[in-house]
Each structure stands twice: as C-alpha cells, then as structure tokens.
Design an enzyme around this catalytic site. Sequence first.
Site, short mmCIF file in Angstrom:
data_model
loop_
_atom_site.label_atom_id
_atom_site.label_comp_id
_atom_site.label_asym_id
_atom_site.label_seq_id
_atom_site.Cartn_x
_atom_site.Cartn_y
_atom_site.Cartn_z
N ALA A 453 0.80 -1.22 0.00
CA ALA A 453 0.00 0.00 0.00
C ALA A 453 0.83 1.28 0.00
CB ALA A 453 -0.93 0.00 1.22
N HIS A 454 2.11 1.16 0.36
CA HIS A 454 2.83 2.40 0.66
C HIS A 454 4.02 2.60 -0.27
CE1 HIS A 454 0.72 2.99 4.57
NE2 HIS A 454 0.41 1.77 4.27
N LEU A 455 4.12 3.77 -0.82
CA LEU A 455 5.29 4.15 -1.60
C LEU A 455 5.42 5.66 -1.48
CD1 LEU A 455 4.12 3.85 -5.28
CD2 LEU A 455 3.19 2.34 -3.58
N GLY A 496 1.71 4.92 9.81
CA GLY A 496 0.29 5.22 9.70
C GLY A 496 -0.11 5.02 8.27
#
Length: 515
Positions: A453-455, A496
């Site tokens: 989900a994170h980049l 988060g």
Amino acid sequence: VEGDVAIVGSGVAGALVAWRLARAGLRVLVFEAGPRVDRQGAVERFRSSPDRGLASPYPDLPWAPRPRLDALHDYYVQVGPDLFTGVYERRVGGTTWHWLGTCLRMLPADFRLRTLYGVGVDWPLSYQDLEPWYREAEEALGVAGEQDLGSPRSGPYPMPPVAPTWVDRVVGRVVPLSLLPQARNSRPYDGRPACCGAASCVPICPTGAKYDAAVHVARAEQAGARLLTETVVHRLELGPDGRVWGLRFLRPDGSAGEARAALYVVAAHAIETPRLLLMSGACPGSTALGRYLMGSTAQVSRALTREPLYPFRGPQVTSGFLGRRDGPFRRRRAAFYTSVGTDGWPDGAPPELARRFIAQGLQGQDLRRALAEHASRQLTLASSCEELPCADNRLELDRERRDPLGLPRPRLHYRVDDYTLRGAEQAMRWHERIFAALEADHRLHYAAAADPAHLAGTCRMGRDPRTSVVDPDLRCHEHPNLYLVGTAVFPTCGAGTPTLTVAALALRLAERLRR
Ligand SMILES: Cc1cc2nc3c(=O)[nH]c(=O)nc-3n(C[C@H](O)[C@H](O)[C@H](O)COP(=O)(O)OP(=O)(O)OC[C@H]3O[C@@H](n4cnc5c(N)ncnc54)[C@H](O)[C@@H]3O)c2cc1C
Ligand code: SF4
C-alpha cells in the site's frame, strides 16, 4: 489544448486540486493515463476472477502498465537487494479504487523525527500547519471516526465511527484497540450510501460507501474541468528560465499531442511522478529526485483463536492497536501500528479451505463442521512499520527496457534497513503476546515484507534545493510554475496511513494556487 492549470493524474491528489481550482473558475485540464472505471463491470470481473486478487477488477492496460503484486518484475525493473512491492492503479480515480480507506492523520512527532529522535529528517511543515487541511480533507473524503488518536483535532469527525466487528470485540478484551478512522460511510454521506458490510473493500467497494477519487473527478468535471482519459503525459517541456512551457502526451492509438498552461501540477504518485520528471530532464540541480524511496514493511501473523471470531462480515479492517506509533524507542527502531484483520487468513478463504479439507478426505457433515470451525476462528494481525529515507533506495529510468509506448521502465534499488527490521521484530513479539492471551494455536509469523500500500519519498519536500525537490508550498525549487503533490513529497512517512495527509496537502496546494 490550453488551460490555466494542467494536472497530471486523476487520483485523490489530482482530483482534489482539480475540483477546488475548477470551482474557483480556473480553466483546468486533467490528463489521465487510464480509462474511466465502470463500477458494476469491475465488480463483475472481480466476482468471476479465479484468484479475486488486487488487480482482478481492473484489466491490464498495455499503454499504461502498472505494477502487479502477482508479477512484480513485469513493469518494475527490480535491482534489489530487496523486492519492492508498492503498487498502484492507473485509471480515473487512481489507486483509491482498491485502497482500504483507513485515514489516520500523521502524529505531530512524525513531522520532527530528526529533532526528537535523531533519525530521518524533519518536515519543513508542522502538524499545526496541516491541521486545518486535515479537517477539510476529512470532510471531503467523508471520514468516520471517534477519537483524536494522538493527533490533536480542532473539530469532530464528519461522521460517527463504523461499528466494531465481533473480531474487534474479542481481540479488544486482551489488547487496547482503537476504532480506526476510515473514509467509509457509517451513515449516508455526500450522496453515497452507508457501508453494508460487503467485505470486498480491497479491491472494490460495490456500492461506493468507501470513498474513491472518482467522486472528486466527477465534481471537478461538473465545475468545468476538462478530463482527457487514456492520455499518458511523457514529457514536460522546460524553458531556459526553468519554467515549464508545455507538456507532451501519447495515446493508445499512437497519436500524440501537446498542451499549454500557466501552472502545472504533477500528481501521478510516487513512481510515475519522478519518472515523468526524470524523462523531462527536470530538477537537474537536486540530488534528491528519484531517491529516498520508502515503502512500509509489514509484519503479518496469523493464528486460530480458541473462541469463534466470525470474520468475513464487514470492512476488512475496522480496529487497530496504535500504542507503538511513537516513543523514544524510535531512536533505534521503527514505530508501527497494528491492524486487526476481519477477513480471516491471507490464504484461508472458505473455498480454498474447502479444497484443502476435501483433499484430506473430509466429506459431508464432517467437512461442513471442519470448515465452520476453522473459518470462524481465523485471525490475522498486520503491523505496518515505518521506513526511514535512505538515499540509496531509488528509482532510475531503465533506457534498455521500455514500456509499450517506448518509455523507459522504472528501475528500483531497494533495501529495508535494520531500523525497520528491528521494528518488525518487535511487532512479531507483540503479535505473539496477543495470540498467547487469546490462547490461539496454529500461530504463524510470515517473514517481514514490503507492504503493497505504501510508496513515498521520491520527490521530497525541503528547504534546501540540493537535497530536496519541492519547497514547503510543493513548488519545484528549480521550476517556478511546476508543483508536485502526493506521497512522493513526503520527507518521512511515519507509521500510519498516508492518504489523508496527501489529501490535506492537495487541498492546501489548491488554495495556494487559487490565491
Ligand atoms: C491495496 C492498497 C490498500 C491501500 N490502503 C490504504 C489505506 O487504507 N489508507 C491509506 O491512507 N492509503 C492506502 N493505500 C494507498 C492509497 O491508495 C494511495 O496513497 C493513494 O491512492 C494515492 O493517491 P494519488 O492521487 O497520490 O495517486 P494515484 O491514486 O495512484 O493516482 C495517480 C494517477 O496518475 C495517473 N498517472 C500516472 N502516470 C501518468 C502519466 N504519465 N500521465 C497521466 N496520468 C498518469 C494514474 O493513472 C493515476 O490515476 C492503499 C494502497 C493499496 C495499493
Ligand atoms: S464493507 Fe462493503 S460496502 Fe462497506 S466499504 Fe467495504 S466493500 Fe464497501
């Protein structure tokens, strides 16, 4: 084509800027690589796909490839040593089509990591600078929540929280859980229905109860913005004074075109934004462009609890443990937050289970019983650990390997450092304690791995033009009419979820551009 503002990308970042500027009467052009999404068609594709994977509702687009979790080398050229698993969508509304919707604000300390703990860098903005924009972002996306969760608030959430699931109640007996704020309607809001618990939020919400950026694309168009779909921007044209004087695009049918505007905003997410800037020869004086790529490392663990939890009956995550998001321990190891999954095991969906039990020889009532026993007790905990910016983690252009339009594919160098791995180890111990308190068996801790989900981080914000790409107003240091917005500008990412911060930055940028 001509306009006042040209925006590249129609995800939540681009859509919010487009909406606000079109509403203020500016002539807004939005260039989007992918097509529009027909929700019903996407739901049908998801239902009939054998794997029901993340990409299943969204067909591949030869002209605008995206990374797929099940084929991580097809688009990314991965140089290693670790595999980068951050993924995104390229279509109208962008990656919010398959996001989960958890909407944590960052903590005040996340903006001051260097000052407080001597690691990473400080943001050139404070939490207080962003607080009013967080509120506006929560209104715009429609966030349901109840507590401040360590990020002081100047007003209530726009909606009461989504009700906790039975999984939350059982796990909440042994660990203090918080209901997570989420861009998911707990009651009808903004013309969209309340969540009905269909439980397929990732990769598609069938009803629109979960926010996706198609909402603000539509609003921008109603206010007069012009959206050009299936239009891949591949170059920003730069003048000798550093100003952008035009952009060039390609279409799937091989046609090409160009556009002009007074202001340019690139909102193409943390891989495509630096890729476009690198293809354009932008920011030659900065050492930061394409560097400081951050994912987020996930420690995932699963077990079978003693008492039934009855998962698979609501949004895939509604509660989490937030007690390790900040503290002096951040001097030596990563912060994390833990989501309590309400969708069973990663490999435990009932059809898959049934196949396994049948292969073991179970039939009839025995099969039924075994299936119900197992499926009702599956628990997954996933802790998302922060990563620090590291100059060697970077994106470059691979000029040898090209996409179908002939554009260089992104080449990624990526390594998870010991700071993050120490955080993941701590998360694993924490999961083990929770499982023990629940008297759970069949415990398994997967190897820590990058979270899809994170980049973030590849065009970071800062005051020094040599070590950052944009200033605190998100304007490129070297290009006075070029602005970037998205997780790419994050100097650090905290433990988060990033998107509410992206939305807050987008609304703040729109206001500055309007003025
Ligand atoms: C499985 C999953 C779950 C997630 N869950 C959460 C969550 O719970 N909470 C959270 O905060 N975040 C979550 N995220 C992350 C969240 O989805 C992203 O942070 C967010 O959607 C990024 O928005 P954006 O507008 O910056 O980029 P995007 O939504 O990726 O939009 C960028 C747009 O630019 C377009 N584009 C790209 N290149 C070009 C080009 N050359 N020319 C024209 N257009 C171009 C793309 O087609 C795309 O539409 C999740 C992500 C995934 C993958
Ligand atoms: S649980 Fe269903 S209705 Fe609710 S947000 Fe998820 S997919 Fe949409």
